[in-house]
Design an enzyme around this catalytic site. Structure first.
Site, short mmCIF file in Angstrom:
data_model
loop_
_atom_site.label_atom_id
_atom_site.label_comp_id
_atom_site.label_asym_id
_atom_site.label_seq_id
_atom_site.Cartn_x
_atom_site.Cartn_y
_atom_site.Cartn_z
N ASP A 199 -18.49 22.10 -90.24
CA ASP A 199 -18.65 20.51 -89.46
C ASP A 199 -19.60 19.82 -90.39
O ASP A 199 -20.50 20.32 -91.05
CB ASP A 199 -19.39 21.01 -88.03
N HIS A 234 -24.36 23.80 -82.26
CA HIS A 234 -25.39 23.36 -81.86
C HIS A 234 -26.37 24.08 -80.77
O HIS A 234 -27.54 23.99 -80.77
CB HIS A 234 -25.86 21.66 -81.61
N HIS A 257 -22.41 18.61 -89.69
CA HIS A 257 -23.67 18.83 -89.20
C HIS A 257 -24.05 20.51 -89.40
O HIS A 257 -23.30 21.20 -89.25
CB HIS A 257 -23.99 18.34 -87.68
N1 Q9C Z 1 -25.50 7.78 -83.07
C1 Q9C Z 1 -21.49 17.62 -83.49
O1 Q9C Z 1 -21.01 17.11 -84.22
N2 Q9C Z 1 -26.75 12.63 -83.35
N3 Q9C Z 1 -22.61 17.32 -83.08
C2 Q9C Z 1 -25.85 11.64 -82.90
C3 Q9C Z 1 -25.25 9.03 -82.58
C4 Q9C Z 1 -26.19 13.82 -83.12
C5 Q9C Z 1 -23.12 15.95 -83.72
C6 Q9C Z 1 -26.12 9.93 -83.36
C7 Q9C Z 1 -25.04 14.38 -83.62
C8 Q9C Z 1 -24.64 15.63 -82.80
C9 Q9C Z 1 -20.79 18.96 -82.92
ZN ZN Z 2 -20.80 17.44 -86.51
#
Ligand code: Q9C
Ligand code: ZN
Length: 346
Positions: free
Chosen positions: A197, A163, A199
């Site tokens: 991943d 990200h 995301h």
């Molecule tokens: N309740 C990676 O997997 N949203 N990043 C989080 C938490 C952000 C994920 C919500 C997720 C970021 C590297």
């Molecule tokens: Zn992720």
């Protein structure tokens, strides 16, 4: 298969994250990497090595110098706003983001925090910079092994990276480990990045959006309902010379192994037609069915099968750890993945 880690990852300990205005426990914790290392060692898989140190240049190829300076010194810069004058924070979170036409004004630490960070999940703490550099060095150590003729390496990068943009942190990511490795590997010819991943890797996409030298292909949750919300749509195909070198394959909530493997086959076809000399895989374990922040339904065994399909490409491959937050399962997921890789690579 070499498995690479940096002991500096432990220095990055975010105390909490902010989700919809509420304080929540951190998801991206040191135990993630400890769990994987422990399981890999216990299973006797691969050769575990520590990352070597690198000069700053390969990191500076991807990231802006002023941003790196913010990550290094932001936490020790005292606040100057009237309510908090002179205070130092334990964790630096933005409270205000650039607005309107957003001219380049980031002289104060309050402005810099909003300028250099795009969400409320990614605080800078005392050990963040050292740990993030260690993570980039894990990826670079793996890249160097590939350039030396090795056919597989797994970099246990923490904090994760996909990200992170050229000059913004977000999504628990500070330095884009996969992008830094891909740039380093580009001295050997064209490189493909496959992002698995849960995301969308908005940072990696943006870094290579206008080039035809690095292909970015991603399978991820539809941004219509999942983080990072503003990117990951199929009509984002690259720009300029890079048009056609960015491929987004969003998937619906509840995606299981069958649909996942079908879509992976589409991704691998694009990688093959690109003809790279090597592959960088942004590997997240947050596609697992029990992951606390995601909604795909892959099983432990699915990770072995995914690794098997990747191995059939026959390309030198660098795996870079991204997300994956189900602590009790992370070790066995990594072991399943590595076993699937070596079974198919033989
Ligand atoms: N309740 C990676 O997997 N949203 N990043 C989080 C938490 C952000 C994920 C919500 C997720 C970021 C590297
Ligand atoms: Zn992720």
């Amino acid at each position: 298969m070499y498995v690479i880690y940096s002991r500096h990852h432990e220095e990055h300990r975010p105390p909490y994250q902010v989700h919809f205005g509420r304080v929540a426990p951190p998801s991206e914790v040191p135990d993630r990497v400890s769990a994987i290392l422990h399981a890999v060692r216990t299973a006797g898989l691969g050769t575990v090595v520590e990352a070597r140190s690198f000069p700053p240049e390969p990191i500076m190829e991807v990231h802006d110098v002023a941003y790196l300076e913010y990550l290094r010194s932001g936490i020790s810069t005292p606040l100057t706003d009237p309510e908090s004058r002179g205070k130092k924070l334990r964790a630096l979170f933005p409270s205000t983001w650039p607005y309107g036409s957003a001219p380049d004004r980031r002289g104060s630490i309050m402005a810099a925090a909003g300028w250099y960070c795009f969400d409320t999940y990614t605080p800078v703490v005392e050990g963040t910079y050292r740990a993030a550099v260690g993570a980039a060095e894990c990826a670079l150590t793996g890249a160097e092994l590939l350039l030396g003729g090795c056919d597989g390496a797994f970099a246990l990068c923490r904090p994760p990276g996909h990200h992170a943009m050229r000059s913004k942190c977000g999504g628990y990511c500070y330095l884009n480990n996969a992008a830094i490795a891909a740039c380093y590997l580009a001295r050997g010819g064209r490189v493909a990045i496959l992002d698995l991943d849960y995301h969308h890797g908005n940072g990696t996409q943006s870094i290579f959006y206008d080039t035809d030298q690095v292909l970015y292909v991603s399978l991820h949750a539809d941004p219509d309902h999942a983080y990072p919300y503003f990117s990951g749509y199929p009509d984002e195909r690259g720009e300029g010379k890079g048009l056609g070198y960015n491929l987004n394959l969003p998937l619906p909530p509840g995606t299981g192994e069958e649909r996942y493997l079908e879509t992976l086959a589409v991704a691998l076809d694009r990688v093959e037609s690109f003809g790279p000399w090597c592959l960088v895989v942004s590997l997240g374990f947050d596609t697992y069915r029990e992951d606390p922040i995601a909604d795909f339904r892959l099983e432990r065994e699915s990770f072995g099968r995914i690794a098997g399909s990747l191995a059939k490409l026959g390309l030198p491959t660098l795996f870079v750890l991204e997300g994956g937050y189900c602590l009790p399962a992370l070790g066995e997921l990594a072991v399943s993945f590595l076993r699937g890789w070596s079974a198919a690579a033989e």
